[in-house]
Write an enzyme that holds these catalytic residues in place. Structure first.
Site, PDB file in Angstrom:
ATOM      1  N   SER A  63      58.622  51.458  26.475  1.00 36.17           N
ATOM      2  CA  SER A  63      59.059  52.136  27.699  1.00 36.17           C
ATOM      3  C   SER A  63      59.185  53.624  27.405  1.00 36.17           C
ATOM      4  CB  SER A  63      60.430  51.581  28.105  1.00 36.17           C
ATOM      5  OG  SER A  63      61.031  52.390  29.091  1.00 36.17           O
ATOM      6  N   TYR A  81      69.613  50.033  26.739  1.00 33.51           N
ATOM      7  CA  TYR A  81      68.164  49.814  26.902  1.00 33.51           C
ATOM      8  C   TYR A  81      67.366  50.852  26.110  1.00 33.51           C
ATOM      9  CZ  TYR A  81      63.711  48.989  29.365  1.00 33.51           C
ATOM     10  OH  TYR A  81      62.401  48.716  29.680  1.00 33.51           O
TER      11      TYR A  81
HETATM   12  N1  NAP Z   1      59.172  47.073  35.176  1.00 40.34           N
HETATM   13  C1  NAP Z   1      59.066  48.267  34.612  1.00 40.34           C
HETATM   14  O1  NAP Z   1      58.933  49.292  35.317  1.00 40.34           O
HETATM   15  C2  NAP Z   1      59.070  48.407  33.112  1.00 40.34           C
HETATM   16  C3  NAP Z   1      58.950  49.709  32.586  1.00 40.34           C
HETATM   17  C4  NAP Z   1      58.916  49.877  31.195  1.00 40.34           C
HETATM   18  C5  NAP Z   1      59.019  48.762  30.371  1.00 40.34           C
HETATM   19  N2  NAP Z   1      59.152  47.515  30.911  1.00 40.34           N
HETATM   20  C6  NAP Z   1      59.244  46.382  29.990  1.00 40.34           C
HETATM   21  O2  NAP Z   1      58.312  45.379  30.363  1.00 40.34           O
HETATM   22  C7  NAP Z   1      58.832  44.091  30.029  1.00 40.34           C
HETATM   23  C8  NAP Z   1      58.813  43.205  31.253  1.00 40.34           C
HETATM   24  O3  NAP Z   1      59.643  43.808  32.243  1.00 40.34           O
HETATM   25  P1  NAP Z   1      59.696  43.300  33.751  1.00 40.34           P
HETATM   26  O4  NAP Z   1      59.882  44.494  34.572  1.00 40.34           O
HETATM   27  O5  NAP Z   1      58.607  42.356  34.027  1.00 40.34           O
HETATM   28  O6  NAP Z   1      61.110  42.526  33.700  1.00 40.34           O
HETATM   29  P2  NAP Z   1      61.693  41.366  34.621  1.00 40.34           P
HETATM   30  O7  NAP Z   1      60.975  41.283  35.898  1.00 40.34           O
HETATM   31  O8  NAP Z   1      63.171  41.597  34.637  1.00 40.34           O
HETATM   32  O9  NAP Z   1      61.381  40.043  33.743  1.00 40.34           O
HETATM   33  C9  NAP Z   1      61.963  39.931  32.483  1.00 40.34           C
HETATM   34  C10 NAP Z   1      61.516  38.654  31.842  1.00 40.34           C
HETATM   35  O10 NAP Z   1      62.210  38.523  30.588  1.00 40.34           O
HETATM   36  C11 NAP Z   1      62.858  37.276  30.575  1.00 40.34           C
HETATM   37  N3  NAP Z   1      64.055  37.281  29.752  1.00 40.34           N
HETATM   38  C12 NAP Z   1      65.124  38.097  29.817  1.00 40.34           C
HETATM   39  N4  NAP Z   1      66.033  37.735  28.901  1.00 40.34           N
HETATM   40  C13 NAP Z   1      65.516  36.674  28.239  1.00 40.34           C
HETATM   41  C14 NAP Z   1      65.971  35.858  27.192  1.00 40.34           C
HETATM   42  N5  NAP Z   1      67.176  36.045  26.618  1.00 40.34           N
HETATM   43  N6  NAP Z   1      65.179  34.861  26.759  1.00 40.34           N
HETATM   44  C15 NAP Z   1      63.970  34.643  27.335  1.00 40.34           C
HETATM   45  N7  NAP Z   1      63.484  35.377  28.341  1.00 40.34           N
HETATM   46  C16 NAP Z   1      64.262  36.379  28.778  1.00 40.34           C
HETATM   47  C17 NAP Z   1      63.184  36.980  32.019  1.00 40.34           C
HETATM   48  O11 NAP Z   1      63.495  35.623  32.176  1.00 40.34           O
HETATM   49  P3  NAP Z   1      64.434  35.116  33.412  1.00 40.34           P
HETATM   50  O12 NAP Z   1      63.520  34.982  34.600  1.00 40.34           O
HETATM   51  O13 NAP Z   1      64.994  33.825  32.927  1.00 40.34           O
HETATM   52  O14 NAP Z   1      65.497  36.151  33.625  1.00 40.34           O
HETATM   53  C18 NAP Z   1      61.879  37.413  32.660  1.00 40.34           C
HETATM   54  O15 NAP Z   1      60.891  36.428  32.487  1.00 40.34           O
HETATM   55  C19 NAP Z   1      60.217  44.320  29.439  1.00 40.34           C
HETATM   56  O16 NAP Z   1      60.131  44.387  28.038  1.00 40.34           O
HETATM   57  C20 NAP Z   1      60.589  45.695  29.994  1.00 40.34           C
HETATM   58  O17 NAP Z   1      61.556  46.335  29.197  1.00 40.34           O
HETATM   59  C21 NAP Z   1      59.197  47.317  32.254  1.00 40.34           C
END
Ligand code: NAP
Length: 242
Positions: free
Chosen positions: A129, A142
């Site tokens: 990120s 974070y």
């Molecule tokens: N979205 C953005 O703009 C953005 C920007 C930069 C980086 N990222 C990174 O991209 C990745 C995906 O983000 P996203 O936006 O898709 O997030 P999201 O929609 O919040 O989804 C997060 C995923 O991680 C799972 N998770 C969280 N805690 C967990 C645990 N303890 N054990 C197993 N699974 C777990 C969640 O499962 P549940 O459904 O059970 O909660 C969900 O499947 C992350 O690493 C995030 O930091 C995202």
């Protein structure tokens, strides 16, 4: 660009929604044999028949070790949480520590297990990120976790880059997922003010992750790459952003 991952076994953590689910679907379209983790039985069905969903919390070390007793050619460390969001003087230490446990310690464990299962080499992709390099108000946990993970990416490259382990940090852009919903609801810092319609769909990020699983991405090994960067987009066959 067509990506061919036929014959590759790939694991995605947190593959039931958001960027993780889009990645599972993209990897399956590219011909990979995909396994993903979800925390619930319903989540383990999210991708349907194109991939195998396994119920596991990434912080459950025994469950992750059992899952990763099977060897994978590529592992995508995607699961993460944004919470707690709040200034340092208000954040409960337990919540702060839980963020580091999920985003850094569990990701490190997956990396350890992946390396053990890759004696002939393989690919590890850590979702990174902009927060790994830029402190944001309210996101101390974070930012610290993602910065730590970026350092682990470099450390693994130093230790195992010459042993066939290709490791990447991958920043997916600002993507319309549940995580961004949580950020918007917080009202804290400029990211929460970005209108939802200005957020990216997860498709480019999913394509970028699948492309990193191909040998063409060797040139980026050990680096933090960003799906919005022109050099990466050109290499991965993504359209250049005007
Ligand atoms: N979205 C953005 O703009 C953005 C920007 C930069 C980086 N990222 C990174 O991209 C990745 C995906 O983000 P996203 O936006 O898709 O997030 P999201 O929609 O919040 O989804 C997060 C995923 O991680 C799972 N998770 C969280 N805690 C967990 C645990 N303890 N054990 C197993 N699974 C777990 C969640 O499962 P549940 O459904 O059970 O909660 C969900 O499947 C992350 O690493 C995030 O930091 C995202």
């Amino acid at each position: 660009m067509t990506i061919n991952l036929a014959g590759q076994r790939v694991l995605v953590t947190g593959g039931n929604r958001g960027i993780g689910l889009a990645t599972v679907q993209q990897l399956a379209r590219a011909g990979a044999e995909v396994t993903y983790t979800a925390r619930t039985a319903a989540g383990a069905q999210a991708a349907g028949a194109v991939a195998r969903g396994v119920v596991a919390d990434v912080t459950d070390r025994a469950a992750m070790a059992a899952l990763m007793a099977q060897d994978f050619d590529a592992v995508v460390n995607n699961a993460a949480i944004i919470t707690p969001i709040g200034r340092i003087d208000t954040v409960p230490i337990e919540d702060w520590a839980q963020n580091i446990t999920v985003n850094l310690v569990a990701a490190f464990h997956v990396i350890q297990l992946a390396i053990t299962g890759m004696p002939k080499g393989g690919t590890i992709i850590n979702l990174s990120s902009g927060a790994a390099r830029h402190a944001m108000e309210g996101w101390s946990a974070y930012c610290a976790g993602k910065a730590g993970l970026a350092m682990v990416t470099q450390a693994v490259h130093h230790e195992f880059g010459d042993k066939g382990i290709r490791i990447f940090g991958f920043a997916p852009g600002v993507v319309d997922t549940g995580m961004q919903g949580t950020i918007r609801a917080s009202g804290m810092n400029p990211v929460s003010k970005i209108p939802r319609e200005n957020l990216a769909a997860p498709d480019d990020a999913a394509h970028g992750i699948a492309w990193l699983c191909t040998p063409a991405a060797d040139v980026f090994a050990g680096q933090e790459v960003d799906v919005r960067h022109e050099a990466f987009r050109r290499a991965a066959g993504l359209p250049i952003i005007a």
